[in-house]
Scaffold this motif. Structure first.
Motif, PDB file in Angstrom:
ATOM      1  N   UNK A   1       0.852  -1.184  -0.066  1.00 34.71           N
ATOM      2  CA  UNK A   1       0.055   0.121   0.024  1.00 34.71           C
ATOM      3  C   UNK A   1       0.959   1.158   0.067  1.00 34.71           C
ATOM      4  N   UNK A   2       0.220   2.357  -0.528  1.00 31.72           N
ATOM      5  CA  UNK A   2       1.002   3.674  -0.346  1.00 31.72           C
ATOM      6  C   UNK A   2       1.473   3.996   1.234  1.00 31.72           C
ATOM      7  N   UNK A   3       0.572   3.721   2.145  1.00 33.88           N
ATOM      8  CA  UNK A   3       1.003   4.035   3.251  1.00 33.88           C
ATOM      9  C   UNK A   3       2.248   3.134   3.667  1.00 33.88           C
ATOM     10  N   UNK A   4       2.243   1.961   3.569  1.00 38.33           N
ATOM     11  CA  UNK A   4       3.607   1.325   3.721  1.00 38.33           C
ATOM     12  C   UNK A   4       4.638   1.951   3.205  1.00 38.33           C
ATOM     13  N   UNK A   5       4.591   2.397   1.644  1.00 40.24           N
ATOM     14  CA  UNK A   5       5.674   2.764   0.892  1.00 40.24           C
ATOM     15  C   UNK A   5       6.419   4.089   1.457  1.00 40.24           C
ATOM     16  N   UNK A   6       5.408   4.768   1.803  1.00 39.15           N
ATOM     17  CA  UNK A   6       5.508   6.006   2.521  1.00 39.15           C
ATOM     18  C   UNK A   6       6.451   6.063   3.963  1.00 39.15           C
ATOM     19  N   UNK A   7       6.035   5.001   4.686  1.00 38.29           N
ATOM     20  CA  UNK A   7       6.626   4.955   5.891  1.00 38.29           C
ATOM     21  C   UNK A   7       7.971   4.344   5.913  1.00 38.29           C
ATOM     22  N   UNK A   8       8.426   3.710   4.827  1.00 34.36           N
ATOM     23  CA  UNK A   8       9.372   2.818   4.541  1.00 34.36           C
ATOM     24  C   UNK A   8      10.561   3.690   4.043  1.00 34.36           C
ATOM     25  N   UNK A   9      12.004   3.260   4.460  1.00 32.92           N
ATOM     26  CA  UNK A   9      13.211   3.770   3.802  1.00 32.92           C
ATOM     27  C   UNK A   9      13.501   3.016   2.448  1.00 32.92           C
ATOM     28  N   UNK A  10      13.196   1.896   2.269  1.00 32.64           N
ATOM     29  CA  UNK A  10      13.336   1.089   1.068  1.00 32.64           C
ATOM     30  C   UNK A  10      12.215   0.519   0.672  1.00 32.64           C
ATOM     31  N   UNK A  11      11.918   0.536  -0.661  1.00 35.19           N
ATOM     32  CA  UNK A  11      10.939  -0.135  -1.484  1.00 35.19           C
ATOM     33  C   UNK A  11      11.404  -1.110  -2.319  1.00 35.19           C
ATOM     34  N   UNK A  12      11.116  -2.385  -2.260  1.00 34.26           N
ATOM     35  CA  UNK A  12      11.559  -3.368  -3.222  1.00 34.26           C
ATOM     36  C   UNK A  12      10.540  -3.448  -4.158  1.00 34.26           C
ATOM     37  N   UNK A  13      10.861  -3.203  -5.704  1.00 36.66           N
ATOM     38  CA  UNK A  13       9.981  -3.160  -6.843  1.00 36.66           C
ATOM     39  C   UNK A  13       9.579  -4.525  -7.200  1.00 36.66           C
ATOM     40  N   UNK A  14      10.291  -5.738  -6.744  1.00 36.19           N
ATOM     41  CA  UNK A  14      10.013  -7.106  -7.004  1.00 36.19           C
ATOM     42  C   UNK A  14       9.348  -7.813  -6.041  1.00 36.19           C
ATOM     43  N   UNK A  15       9.094  -7.290  -4.890  1.00 37.48           N
ATOM     44  CA  UNK A  15       8.412  -7.733  -3.764  1.00 37.48           C
ATOM     45  C   UNK A  15       9.285  -9.264  -3.254  1.00 37.48           C
ATOM     46  N   UNK A  16      10.477  -9.089  -3.381  1.00 39.38           N
ATOM     47  CA  UNK A  16      11.157 -10.345  -3.129  1.00 39.38           C
ATOM     48  C   UNK A  16      12.105 -10.414  -2.056  1.00 39.38           C
ATOM     49  N   UNK A  17      12.016 -11.374  -1.022  1.00 40.12           N
ATOM     50  CA  UNK A  17      12.509 -11.182   0.141  1.00 40.12           C
ATOM     51  C   UNK A  17      14.177 -11.346  -0.269  1.00 40.12           C
ATOM     52  N   UNK A  18      14.435 -12.021  -1.124  1.00 38.24           N
ATOM     53  CA  UNK A  18      15.798 -12.066  -1.908  1.00 38.24           C
ATOM     54  C   UNK A  18      16.659 -10.951  -2.074  1.00 38.24           C
ATOM     55  N   UNK A  19      15.725 -10.021  -2.493  1.00 39.15           N
ATOM     56  CA  UNK A  19      16.322  -8.647  -2.718  1.00 39.15           C
ATOM     57  C   UNK A  19      16.856  -7.939  -1.373  1.00 39.15           C
ATOM     58  N   UNK A  20      16.249  -8.320  -0.300  1.00 39.98           N
ATOM     59  CA  UNK A  20      16.738  -7.784   0.832  1.00 39.98           C
ATOM     60  C   UNK A  20      18.123  -8.188   1.239  1.00 39.98           C
ATOM     61  N   UNK A  21      18.569  -9.560   0.974  1.00 44.37           N
ATOM     62  CA  UNK A  21      19.836 -10.158   1.447  1.00 44.37           C
ATOM     63  C   UNK A  21      20.760  -9.066   0.225  1.00 44.37           C
ATOM     64  N   UNK A  22      20.374  -8.997  -0.905  1.00 41.81           N
ATOM     65  CA  UNK A  22      21.216  -8.069  -1.899  1.00 41.81           C
ATOM     66  C   UNK A  22      21.642  -6.805  -1.151  1.00 41.81           C
ATOM     67  N   UNK A  23      20.405  -6.261  -0.582  1.00 38.83           N
ATOM     68  CA  UNK A  23      20.585  -4.737  -0.078  1.00 38.83           C
ATOM     69  C   UNK A  23      21.624  -4.882   1.385  1.00 38.83           C
ATOM     70  N   UNK A  24      21.397  -6.207   2.019  1.00 41.30           N
ATOM     71  CA  UNK A  24      22.380  -6.025   3.176  1.00 41.30           C
ATOM     72  C   UNK A  24      23.743  -6.102   2.649  1.00 41.30           C
ATOM     73  N   UNK A  25      24.045  -7.019   1.483  1.00 39.34           N
ATOM     74  CA  UNK A  25      25.314  -7.234   0.898  1.00 39.34           C
ATOM     75  C   UNK A  25      25.756  -5.791   0.485  1.00 39.34           C
ATOM     76  N   UNK A  26      25.171  -4.967  -0.298  1.00 36.28           N
ATOM     77  CA  UNK A  26      25.377  -3.635  -0.573  1.00 36.28           C
ATOM     78  C   UNK A  26      25.604  -2.856   0.496  1.00 36.28           C
ATOM     79  N   UNK A  27      24.745  -2.789   1.561  1.00 36.75           N
ATOM     80  CA  UNK A  27      25.169  -2.047   2.679  1.00 36.75           C
ATOM     81  C   UNK A  27      26.289  -2.432   3.411  1.00 36.75           C
TER      82      UNK A  27
END
Length: 888
Positions: free
Chosen positions: A647-673
Motif C-alpha cells: 500500500x502507499x501507506x507502507x511505501x511512504x513509511x519505509x526507507x526502502x521499497x522493493x520493486x519485485x516484492x522479493x525477500x531475496x532482494x533484501x539480502x542483496x541490500x544487506x550485501x550492498x549495505x
C-alpha cells in the motif's frame, strides 16, 4: 446512546444488542439525528501529517557537525585569501544540503496515504431510504450497505451478510478473503477472526451485506494505526549517529589543539600573533577533513544506484548503509516470504494421498496422473467453482482457493472449457452459516449430479459413504479425522468434497437436498507456498549472522509450517497475539528474543515486537506491505515496503521499497549495505591519516621552532587535489570477498574501530616522519627551502597513492593481481593526480602560485621508492595486527 468506545467488543455481542447500544435501528438514523451525532463525534476522517515548511527542511540539512567542519575549512581558506577554494568548499556544502533535502522529508506522507484508503462515498439508510453520503459524514449508528467492489468506509457491526467476503490483507496480512457473518464470536478474538465485523479501509471481494457503524475516524482500526504513526519517533540511523558523534569529538579536539598550539607559539616560541595565527590556520587546513561529508554522501549515493539495479528503491540515503548493520529482519509472511498465490499441495482420498507439484496458478510444466478417485475429486473442485483462471497470464478472477482448484485440475489433464460443458443448472452459493457451496450439473453419461465443497467437518456430517477405486464404502470417520489433523499440522487450509446423484429432470437444489445422502470424495490441502528464492535468502542471512523473524496476521499453524519450510529454525517457536498480551513488560523482550514466529498479530503487537528487539541493541529491519505494517516500518531502523503489492501507506513509511516484492532482494541490500559501510570506513581510514600527517608535520615545526615543511597554500592544494580524486574513488570500490560471511557489526560500534584508530595514528606518524626526513635531507644537500617543500609535497602525494592500494582491502592482503592492478576509477584518479603534480612541479605558473620548484629524475625515483617501501611496511603491519584488532 452508548459511547462508541464502549463497543470495542461489538463482534462478541448480538447485532440487536449493538443496535440498542447505538440507539439505532436496522432501518438507519434520521437526517436530523445524523447531523446531531456528526457535530458530537466529528467527521469520519483521519488527520493528515502536518508538513514541515520547506525552508526548515532545507536548513536542517546544515545541522551536522561535519558540515560545520566544512564551513570552518571554507573560513580557513578565506582567511588565507584563497577565495576560489573557499567557494568550492561552500559549493560542496550546498550540494550536500540539496541532496539531503530531496531525499528526505517525505515521511509525513504516510498518514495522508492512509487517508486515501477510506472510501469517498458510502451508501447508507437515512430516514428509511438508501442514499449516498460523503465518507466524512458517517456517524456511529448509521446503517451502511456494502457489496462486492466497495471499500468499507467505517468499522461496521454486520447486521446482514450474504456470501460476504472481505479482503482484510491491509490489516491482517492474510492472503485469503475473510468470510463474514452476523453471529457473535468469542470475546478477545483476534482481528482476523472477528467475522461479524467489517473494518474501515478493507475491500469487499464478494457478496453483500449491511452493518451499523460502531467507530469512525481515529477510533476505527485503521485510525488506530494512524495514531500509532503519530506516536512513532523517527530514528537516527547508525551511520548518522556515528558521524555526528565522531564529528563532535573531532571538533572539540581540533579547537582545543589549535588554541594550545597558538598559545604555545606566541608565549614560548616568540611568534608574532599574526604569524602564529597563520600557522594555526595551516594546521586547521591540514587537520579538518572538509571533504569527508561530501564523499560519504557520494558513497551512499553510489550504493543507492547499485541497489536500484537490484530492484530496490532507496528513499533516504543512509538507509542502504543501515541495512548493512542489520542484525534482525522482521518479515511479513504473505507475499514477501510466500508467493501470495494459493496452491493445492495435496489431494487426499480413501485410496491415498497425491502430492501436487508446482506453486502458484500456472499449471504448465507440472502434469501429474492422479488415481481415479482423486481425478473425480478434482473434477468436482473444477465444476463446483465460480472463479476463472486466465490462460497465459494465469491470473485468477474470483476466489484464490477456487483459482488454485482450477490450476490443480489442469495439472491433472482436465480441460476447464470441456469439463464445464456439463451444464450448471443451479447453485447454492457459499454461505458462512452453512459452510458449503453446492452446484447441480447435467453430466454427460451420468445424468443429474450434485457436487458439494466446503469445510471438511461440515461435508462429512452430511455423508454416510466414501468413494474409493473399489466402489463406495462406509465413511471411515477416524481415517478422515487423522488426515484433516495431519494436513492442518502442515499449515494447509483444508476443503472437503462430496457428490450425490439426483433424479432425472431435477432443475433446482435446496438445503434439504444437500444435508443427507452424500458420498465423500476426499480433501484438498491449500497453502500459500514459500518463494524458493526466499529459502536461499534466509539461509544466506543465517550465514551472515542475521536472524529472521516472521510477524504475520495468519494462523499460528500455517505460519509455523511455512517457517519450517523456509528454514527459519529447525523447531520454530511461535507466539500469538493473545500470548503477547499475556506477557508482562518485564519479560517481554526476553520472550520475543526466543521466538521466531509471531502469529495473529495486530499493528500494536508488531510495533511492540520491533521496540523490544531494539531495546536489546539490535538493528532491526522490518518488511511489510499493508497499512497495518506502517507503524512498525516507521519504528524500525530501516523499513522495507513491497513495491508491487504494498500500500502507499507502507511505501511512504519505509526507507526502502522493493520493486519485485522479493525477500531475496533484501539480502542483496544487506550485501550492498555492508559494502557501503566498508567503503565509508576506507574513506575515513584514508582521509584522516592523510590529514593527520600534514597536521603533525606543522605541529612539529611549531614545537621544534623550524620552518614549515609545507606552506598553508601547499597543504590546501594537496587536500583539494586528493579529496576530489583518491578520496572519492574509494566510494566506487566493489565488495571484498566474504562480505556476507561476517557477523553484523554491533549497533554501538563507531566508525573508528580499534584497528582504524591504530592505523590512523601509525600512518600519520609515518607520513610525518617521512615528510620531515625528506625535508631535512633535501636541505642538507644545500638546496633551497622551496625545493625541499616541493619534495615534501610530492612525497606526501606518492605516499597517499600507495596507501590507497593498501586501504582498498580491510580484510585481506593487497598483494594480489586484482589488488595491484586496481579498478578503472582508481587508475583514472591516479592519472589525474599525476598530471596535477607534474603541473604543480614543472609548470611555471604553478611554481609562482604555490612557490614550488622543478625536481630532477633522481628526486622522482627516490620519492617512488619511498612510496613502495611504505606499502610493503603497511602490508606487513596489516597482516600481523589485523586479527589482533579484529572487530568485524
Amino acid at each position: 446512546m452508548t459511547n462508541p468506545s464502549d463497543l470495542a467488543d461489538a463482534y462478541a455481542r448480538p447485532a440487536s444488542e449493538v443496535l440498542t447500544a447505538l440507539d439505532a435501528t436496522a432501518t438507519g438514523l434520521s437526517s436530523s439525528e445524523a447531523a446531531a451525532r456528526l457535530s458530537r463525534h466529528g467527521p469520519n476522517s483521519l488527520p493528515g501529517a502536518k508538513p514541515r515548511p520547506a525552508i526548515l527542511r532545507l536548513l536542517a540539512q546544515f545541522n551536522n557537525a561535519l558540515i560545520y567542519f566544512m564551513l570552518a575549512g571554507a573560513g580557513a581558506a578565506a582567511a588565507l585569501g584563497h577565495y576560489v577554494d573557499a567557494g568550492v568548499i561552500l559549493a560542496v556544502v550546498i550540494v550536500n544540503a540539496i541532496v539531503g533535502f530531496l531525499q528526505e522529508g517525505k515521511a509525513e506522507s504516510a498518514l495522508n496515504a492512509i487517508r486515501d484508503m477510506i472510501a469517498p462515498q458510502a451508501s447508507v439508510l437515512r430516514d428509511g431510504r438508501r442514499i449516498s453520503v460523503g465518507m466524512a459524514d458517517l456517524v456511529p449508528g448509521d446503517v451502511v450497505l456494502i457489496e462486492a467492489g466497495d471499500r468499507v468506509p467505517a468499522d461496521l457491526r454486520l447486521i446482514s451478510a450474504r456470501n460476504l467476503l472481505v479482503d482484510e490483507a491491509i490489516l491482517t496480512g492474510e492472503s485469503v478473503a475473510s468470510t463474514k457473518g452476523v453471529d457473535p464470536v468469542a470475546a478477545g478474538a483476534a482481528l482476523g477472526d472477528r467475522r461479524p465485523m467489517a473494518f474501515s479501509g478493507t475491500l469487499v471481494s464478494a457478496g453483500q451485506g449491511s452493518g451499523a457503524v460502531t467507530a469512525t475516524g481515529t477510533r476505527t482500526q485503521i485510525g488506530r494505526i494512524s495514531t500509532l504513526l503519530h506516536e512513532v519517533e523517527p530514528l537516527t540511523t547508525p551511520l548518522l549517529r556515528q558521524i555526528n558523534a565522531f564529528a563532535h569529538r573531532f571538533t572539540l579536539l581540533a579547537f582545543v589543539g589549535a588554541a594550545l598550539i597558538f598559545a604555545f607559539a606566541v608565549s614560548l616560541r616568540g611568534y608574532a600573533w599574526d604569524d602564529a595565527l597563520m600557522a594555526v590556520v595551516a594546521l586547521a587546513v591540514g587537520l579538518v577533513p572538509e571533504g569527508l561529508p561530501a564523499v560519504i554522501t557520494i558513497t551512499l549515493a553510489i550504493g543507492v544506484q547499485r541497489m536500484a539495479a537490484r530492484r530496490a528503491v532507496i528513499r533516504r540515503l543512509p538507509a542502504v548503509e543501515t541495512l548493512g548493520a542489520t542484525s534482525i529482519i522482521c518479515s511479513d509472511k504473505t507475499g514477501t516470504l510466500t508467493r501470495n498465490e494459493m496452491t493445492v499441495g495435496r489431494v487426499v482420498t480413501a485410496d491415498g494421498v497425491s502430492v501436487v507439484q508446482g506453486a502458484g496458478y500456472d499449471p504448465t510444466g507440472h502434469d501429474f496422473t492422479p488415481e481415479p478417485t482423486a481425478r473425480g475429486l478434482l473434477r468436482a473442485g473444477l465444476l463446483c467453482n465460480d472463479a476463472e483462471l486466465n490462460p497465459g497470464t494465469w491470473k485468477v478472477e474470483g476466489d484464490p482457493m477456487e483459482g488454485a482448484l482450477i490450476a490443480a485440475a489442469m495439472k491433472a489433464g482436465l480441460d476447464p472449457a470441456t469439463e464445464r460443458a456439463a451444464r450448471r443448472l443451479d447453485a447454492i452459493p457459499f454461505d458462512a452459516q452453512h459452510r458449503f457451496m453446492a452446484t447441480l450439473h447435467d453430466m454427460p453419461g451420468q445424468g443429474r449430479v450434485m457436487l458439494v465443497k466446503g469445510a471438511p467437518e461440515r461435508i462429512m456430517a452430511m455423508c454416510a459413504r466414501q468413494a474409493s477405486e473399489a466402489g463406495t464404502q462406509v465413511l471411515d470417520h477416524t481415517y478422515w479425522s487423522d488426515r484433516i489433523a495431519e494436513t492442518g499440522r502442515e499449515g494447509e487450509r483444508v476443503l472437503g468434497y462430496a457428490t450425490k446423484p439426483m433424479p432425472d429432470g431435477t432443475t433446482r437444489i435446496d438445503f434439504p437436498d444437500v444435508e443427507s445422502g452424500l458420498t465423500f470424495l476426499g480433501l484438498t490441502g491449500f497453502i500459500d507456498p514459500p518463494r524458493p528464492e526466499a529459502v536461499a535468502a534466509i539461509a544466506e542471512c543465517h550465514r551472515a549472522g542475521i536472524d529472521v523473524r516472521m510477524i504475520t496476521g495468519d494462523h499460528a499453524e500455517t505460519a509455523t509450517a511455512i517457517a519450517r519450510q523456509l528454514g527459519l529454525a529447525p523447531d520454530p517457536q511461535v507466539l500469538t497475539g493473545k500470548d503477547l498480551d499475556a506477557i508482562p513488560d518485564s519479560g517481554f523482550a526476553d520472550a520475543v528474543a526466543r521466538t521466531q514466529v509471531f502469529a495473529r498479530t495486530s499493528p500494536e503487537h508488531k510495533l511492540r515486537i520491533v521496540r523490544a528487539l531494539q531495546s536489546r541493541g539490535n538493528v532491526v529491519a522490518m518488511t511489510g506491505d499493508g497499512v497495518n505494517d506502517a507503524p512498525s516500518l516507521k519504528q524500525a531502523d530501516v523499513g522495507i515496503a513491497m513495491g508491487i503489492k504494498g500500500t502507499e501507506a507502507a511505501k511512504e513509511a519505509a526507507e526502502i521499497v522493493l520493486m519485485d516484492d522479493n525477500f531475496a532482494s533484501i539480502v542483496a541490500a544487506v550485501h550492498e549495505g555492508r559494502t557501503v559501510h566498508d567503503n565509508i570506513r576506507k574513506v575515513i581510514a584514508w582521509t584522516l591519516p592523510t590529514n593527520g600527517g600534514e597536521a603533525l608535520t606543522v605541529i612539529m615545526a611549531i614545537l621544534l621552532n623550524f620552518a614549515l615543511p609545507m606552506t598553508p597554500v601547499q597543504i590546501l592544494w594537496v587536500n583539494l587535489l586528493l579529496a576530489a580524486t583518491l578520496g572519492l574513488v574509494l566510494a566506487f570500490e566493489p565488495s571484498e570477498p566474504g562480505v556476507m560471511a561476517r557477523r553484523p557489526r554491533k549497533s554501538g560500534a563507531g566508525l573508528l574501530t580499534p584497528f582504524t584508530v591504530w592505523r590512523i595514528i601509525l600512518v600519520s606518524v609515518i607520513f610525518m616522519a617521512i615528510s620531515l626526513a625528506v625535508f631535512f635531507w633535501t636541505l642538507g644537500q644545500g638546496r633551497d627551502i622551496e625545493v625541499a617543500r616541493t619534495m615534501v609535497v610530492n612525497t606526501l602525494v606518492v605516499l597517499e597513492i600507495f596507501y590507497l592500494f593498501n586501504i582498498r582491502y580491510l580484510h585481506m592482503t593487497s598483494f594480489t593481481l586484482t589488488g595491484v592492478k586496481g579498478t578503472g576509477p582508481v587508475l583514472g584518479a591516479i592519472a589525474v593526480v599525476v598530471v596535477g603534480q607534474l603541473a604543480f612541479t614543472y609548470l611555471p605558473v604553478m611554481n609562482r602560485i604555490f612557490e614550488s620548484r622543478p625536481l630532477t629524475l633522481l628526486d622522482g625515483i627516490v620519492i617512488i621508492v619511498i612510496g613502495v617501501l611504505s606499502l610493503v611496511v603497511l602490508e606487513i603491519e596489516k597482516h600481523l595486527l589485523r586479527d589482533r584488532f579484529r572487530e568485524e
